[in-house]
Design an enzyme around this catalytic site. Structure first.
Site, PDB file in Angstrom:
ATOM      1  N   ASP A  42      18.614  88.989  42.580  1.00  0.00           N
ATOM      2  CA  ASP A  42      19.674  88.943  41.709  1.00  0.00           C
ATOM      3  C   ASP A  42      21.014  88.911  42.775  1.00  0.00           C
ATOM      4  OD1 ASP A  42      22.109  89.195  39.739  1.00  0.00           O
ATOM      5  OD2 ASP A  42      20.355  90.104  38.515  1.00  0.00           O
ATOM      6  N   THR A  81      23.685  85.892  35.407  1.00  0.00           N
ATOM      7  CA  THR A  81      22.198  86.418  35.647  1.00  0.00           C
ATOM      8  C   THR A  81      21.300  85.590  34.683  1.00  0.00           C
ATOM      9  OG1 THR A  81      22.925  88.370  36.438  1.00  0.00           O
ATOM     10  CG2 THR A  81      20.788  88.289  35.455  1.00  0.00           C
ATOM     11  N   LYS A 163      16.125  94.145  35.436  1.00  0.00           N
ATOM     12  CA  LYS A 163      17.011  93.890  34.223  1.00  0.00           C
ATOM     13  C   LYS A 163      16.128  93.263  33.401  1.00  0.00           C
ATOM     14  CE  LYS A 163      21.369  92.777  36.691  1.00  0.00           C
ATOM     15  NZ  LYS A 163      22.170  91.880  37.190  1.00  0.00           N
ATOM     16  N   ARG A 165      16.827  90.972  31.209  1.00  0.00           N
ATOM     17  CA  ARG A 165      17.023  89.521  30.972  1.00  0.00           C
ATOM     18  C   ARG A 165      16.388  88.987  32.064  1.00  0.00           C
ATOM     19  NH1 ARG A 165      22.132  92.034  31.866  1.00  0.00           N
ATOM     20  NH2 ARG A 165      23.271  91.246  33.600  1.00  0.00           N
ATOM     21  N   ASP A 291      22.554  92.593  43.245  1.00  0.00           N
ATOM     22  CA  ASP A 291      23.654  92.338  42.330  1.00  0.00           C
ATOM     23  C   ASP A 291      24.328  93.355  42.179  1.00  0.00           C
ATOM     24  OD1 ASP A 291      24.843  90.469  40.409  1.00  0.00           O
ATOM     25  OD2 ASP A 291      24.360  92.016  38.807  1.00  0.00           O
ATOM     26  N   HIS A 295      28.636  93.981  42.952  1.00  0.00           N
ATOM     27  CA  HIS A 295      29.322  94.432  41.923  1.00  0.00           C
ATOM     28  C   HIS A 295      29.945  95.635  42.466  1.00  0.00           C
ATOM     29  CE1 HIS A 295      28.760  91.157  39.005  1.00  0.00           C
ATOM     30  NE2 HIS A 295      27.751  91.453  38.922  1.00  0.00           N
ATOM     31  N   ASP A 336      19.571  83.726  41.192  1.00  0.00           N
ATOM     32  CA  ASP A 336      19.808  83.413  39.929  1.00  0.00           C
ATOM     33  C   ASP A 336      21.282  82.786  39.845  1.00  0.00           C
ATOM     34  OD1 ASP A 336      20.883  86.206  40.467  1.00  0.00           O
ATOM     35  OD2 ASP A 336      20.846  86.811  38.628  1.00  0.00           O
ATOM     36  N   HIS A 337      22.151  83.302  40.847  1.00  0.00           N
ATOM     37  CA  HIS A 337      23.416  82.875  41.208  1.00  0.00           C
ATOM     38  C   HIS A 337      23.771  83.633  42.532  1.00  0.00           C
ATOM     39  CE1 HIS A 337      24.964  86.976  40.335  1.00  0.00           C
ATOM     40  NE2 HIS A 337      23.986  87.063  39.287  1.00  0.00           N
ATOM     41  N   HIS A 478      30.851  87.293  39.893  1.00  0.00           N
ATOM     42  CA  HIS A 478      30.376  85.827  40.270  1.00  0.00           C
ATOM     43  C   HIS A 478      30.755  85.263  38.725  1.00  0.00           C
ATOM     44  CE1 HIS A 478      26.784  87.256  38.046  1.00  0.00           C
ATOM     45  NE2 HIS A 478      26.951  88.385  38.920  1.00  0.00           N
TER      46      HIS A 478
HETATM   47 ZN   LIG Z   1      25.935  90.101  38.347  1.00  0.00          ZN
END
Ligand SMILES: [Zn+2]
Length: 542
Positions: A42, A81, A163, A165, A291, A295, A336-337, A478
């Site tokens: 992530d 995400t 996560k 998701r 991720d 953050h 994912d990004h 993001h």
């Molecule tokens: Zn994120």
């Protein structure tokens, strides 16, 4: 550096020494692999991967000896995400997966704020978008696991992640085991039996969190990033993941949480004998800590440098467990990004155009200005991330005036690059050219769903971070249509597979047709195309 994984594996999985390692085949494999291992890291941008790839010695280094696509694209504008994970094992862009954002507005939703989380079932009475029941109902297309099970029912599908998701969007429906970190422990859908390996992981991780954590060692290549940056009340950039006993939030944003997910995945491979059944199995792993680290601390300090080093080591240990099973497995790793570093650190390093979003762009400010202009009682707008929705309770003629006023007012803001109406985006054909050449409107089209997207999509200028006031755990993000958020690495590795690097762009929707080709699985009509993983030999896509 393998400390976390080794310690967790000691209680979660069987010791490596008890198993016989199988030598890798000398020639390129031609049969279908027995296990597909799909890993998502992530927020691992192509930029972050390029920054550290020269230093990797563990799992990343091994994958770099396979097929390397350093410029893969999550091409769509909604670089978040849930949309990103929905592309990885489906072969479809978010416009077709239906996962257009982490959270969107459904004005018919039976709840006051009308917000819907991508991986929930909002029909559950009494739920809301943050206190929800996890579900796969919003994913509109099948995953690799579903497609495989349709033709070979003996195939097993397992998905684990930091996560919900990530686990749900990669696993899809018909998962044999589905586990995610819920902030306190590993959870699944209600009523699922807890296998012993999951319970062992829960116990091991609970014990880990209950203990204080001393500062992790700083690899020598991290020294240049050991520099303090002040962000509001916080001083970041020099952290080493020390934490007090019982701090589950700090655990989540640390390398130990990735080690825990990889340890759980390794334990499931062993206990379920994945790859040793009559048919090919699928294991999806979502490593979410990068991720949370991004953050919390941005991408440019010691925190992210240590995270990269520790993840590399943990991935190496995880692949060692797979080797020890002796099975023929195929690994795919992507993200994912991407992301871009915290505004304040970029400014410290004299990077131009760095800004945090202006308060005038907040929904409440925009809503009040439009309501006053049109002499309406308000509120007139709803919003989730860049998607803005006009209140459906207003008469159609009023809705049209609100939409026109919103578009004009957003475009008048100096930080806004574009504001597209749903009609404009819907009229744009899905892009067919290489992703770096897509117009902004085409990027928007790739994550547009007429039943879920906003009436207006607002896109900020490059290097404008959509966090107005940074706070603990949230200084960088993001979600933009710019390449630092869209571009991710894509790596394939299999024992005996020759290595090469393809510098031209590819898409993450190419992953499904590529893996499907190695399984001789037909996947007509997907958005992606098969990538030839062995250009020196026969075309692996035939
Ligand atoms: Zn994120």
């Amino acid at each position: 550096m393998k400390a976390f994984l080794a310690a967790l594996l000691a209680t979660v999985a069987a010791p490596l020494a008890a198993q016989q390692a199988a030598p890798a085949p000398a020639t390129a494999p031609r049969t279908a692999p027995k296990l597909i291992v799909a890993i998502s890291v992530d927020q691992l941008s192509a930029d972050l991967f390029a920054q550290y790839r020269q230093h990797f010695t563990g799992g990343f280094a091994r994958l770099l000896r396979g097929a390397v696509f350093p410029s893969a694209y999550q091409g769509h504008a909604a670089s978040e995400t849930c949309p990103g994970h929905s592309t990885i094992l489906t072969g479809f862009r978010p416009a077709k997966t239906g996962i257009i954002a982490n959270t969107w507005v459904d004005q018919n939703a039976p709840r006051p704020d009308k917000l819907v989380y991508c991986a929930e079932d909002e029909r559950v009475p009494g739920s809301d978008h943050s206190k929800y029941t996890a579900s796969d109902v919003h994913l509109k297309v099948p995953t690799l696991g579903e497609r495989l099970k349709a033709v070979s029912p003996a195939s097993r599908v397992v998905s684990v992640a930091g996560k919900d998701r990530a686990a749900i969007m990669m696993g899809g429906r018909k998962v044999d085991e589905l586990w995610w970190w819920d902030g306190k422990t590993y959870s699944s859908y209600a009523g699922r039996a807890v296998p012993p390996v999951v319970q062992r992981t829960r116990d091991a991780v609970a014990a880990l969190i209950a203990r204080p954590q001393a500062a992790l060692p700083l690899p020598t290549f991290c020294a240049p990033y050991d520099r303090a940056v002040r962000i509001g009340e916080q001083v970041l950039g020099r952290g080493r993941f020390e934490r007090t006993a019982g701090d589950a939030r700090a655990f989540r944003a640390s390398p130990a949480s990735d080690a825990a997910v990889l340890s759980l995945a390794a334990g499931l491979v062993q206990d379920m004998k994945l790859g040793r059944g009559p048919a090919t199995d699928v294991l999806a792993v979502g490593a979410s800590a990068t991720d949370y680290v991004g953050h919390s601390f941005g991408t440019g300090g010691t925190e992210m440098c240590i995270q990269m080093a520790e993840l590399d080591a943990a991935l190496g240990g995880f692949l060692d467990v797979l080797d020890a099973t002796g099975i023929d497995y195929q690994v795919m790793l992507t993200a994912d990004h991407g992301a871009h570093d915290a505004t304040e650190r970029q400014r410290d390093r004299a990077m131009p155009m760095e800004a945090r979003v202006e308060p005038a762009l907040a929904l409440k400010a925009m809503d009040a200005a439009i309501a006053a202009e049109l002499k309406l009682p308000g509120p007139v707008l709803l919003a989730a991330e860049g998607d803005v929705y006009v209140d459906r309770k207003l008469p159609p003629a009023t809705r049209a005036r609100v939409l026109a006023a919103a578009r004009r007012r957003y475009l008048a803001q100096p930080q806004v690059e574009a504001a597209y109406t749903a009609a404009e985006i819907a009229a744009t054909p899905p892009p067919t050219s290489p992703p770096e050449t897509w117009s902004l409107l085409e990027r928007a089209r790739a994550s547009f769903d007429p039943t879920r997207s906003g009436d207006l999509l607002v896109l900020l200028k490059p290097r404008v971070t959509a966090i107005e006031k940074p706070g603990p755990g949230y200084v960088e993000t993001h979600g933009s249509p710019w390449d630092y958020d869209r571009r991710v690495p894509l790596l394939f590795w299999r024992p005996g597979q020759p290595g090469f690097e393809q510098p031209l762009s590819v898409e993450t929707v190419d992953i499904l047709p590529t893996l499907a080709a190695s399984l001789r699985l037909a996947v007509p009509g997907v958005d992606g195309r098969c990538l030839d993983l062995d250009p020196g030999e026969a075309d692996t896509c035939r």
